[in-house]
Design an enzyme around this catalytic site. Sequence first.
Site, short mmCIF file in Angstrom:
data_model
loop_
_atom_site.label_atom_id
_atom_site.label_comp_id
_atom_site.label_asym_id
_atom_site.label_seq_id
_atom_site.Cartn_x
_atom_site.Cartn_y
_atom_site.Cartn_z
N SER A 1 5.23 29.56 27.89
CA SER A 1 5.58 30.97 28.02
C SER A 1 6.23 31.42 26.72
CB SER A 1 6.59 31.16 29.17
OG SER A 1 7.17 32.45 29.16
N TYR B 1 14.00 28.56 34.49
CA TYR B 1 12.65 28.77 33.95
C TYR B 1 12.64 28.58 32.43
CZ TYR B 1 8.21 31.17 33.02
OH TYR B 1 6.94 31.49 32.60
#
Length: 252
Positions: free
Chosen positions: A134, A147
């Site tokens: 990401s 995350y």
Amino acid sequence: MQLKDKTALITGAGSGIGKAIAEVFAREGARLILNDLAPNAAELAQALGGVFIQADLSDQRSVRALAQRALELGPVDILVNNAGLQRINPVDEYPEDTWNMMLQVLLTAPFQLIKYTLPDMKQRRWGRIINVASLHGLVASPYKSAYISAKHGLLGLTKTVALEVGEYGITCNAICPAYVRTPLVESQIADQARTLGIPEAEVIEKVMLAPAAIKRLIEPEEVAEYALFLASDRAGAITGSAQVIDLGWTAR
């Protein structure tokens, strides 16, 4: 066909980026082993002529069983660690069990699958490992501590594996997209709206796209085509990299 005679194991293949990668890989001749927790991925696997293996990546024993079953079907040439989930919370309110589960799914499960599939790749002296990370593997945003920690760790794992296996003709790369139009992002929009107390449209405009030069969400197919390139022989000189698809976010 760029992936003819190659077998690809793709996690989180039931929707979003994983589904798009499965469709593009199938188009290019790959044999597919699709994993997801949700059984709807079985229909996708059937439609693409592949095999579906249901497994819960939050359970280490389940991950080992997934790897064992996949390897029983034949050597895995391409591993795509894509499965993901999100939880929005301030650090001081983050549930510890949720933190541990997030790191298991987003970081430990990819490590496990790499560990189990590497021996065959080494023996055949060819392999492709693609970790769908990401933009948040490179930068941080508030309320996403687990995350972001996992995705930063995934980039470190990517680089380490690349250094260890390069001599065997195996590459290991990460793809780091900004916000992609997926069900996970749709849920993030709703979560952030509740956390920040603003409308969902404002989350997209003022949070997700504010730092971006290109003011739109990324389509899953755009990430899938990039994954295809990294899986092909054309990308044999690329390894240990964080391939950024971020709408210009990190240009600042």
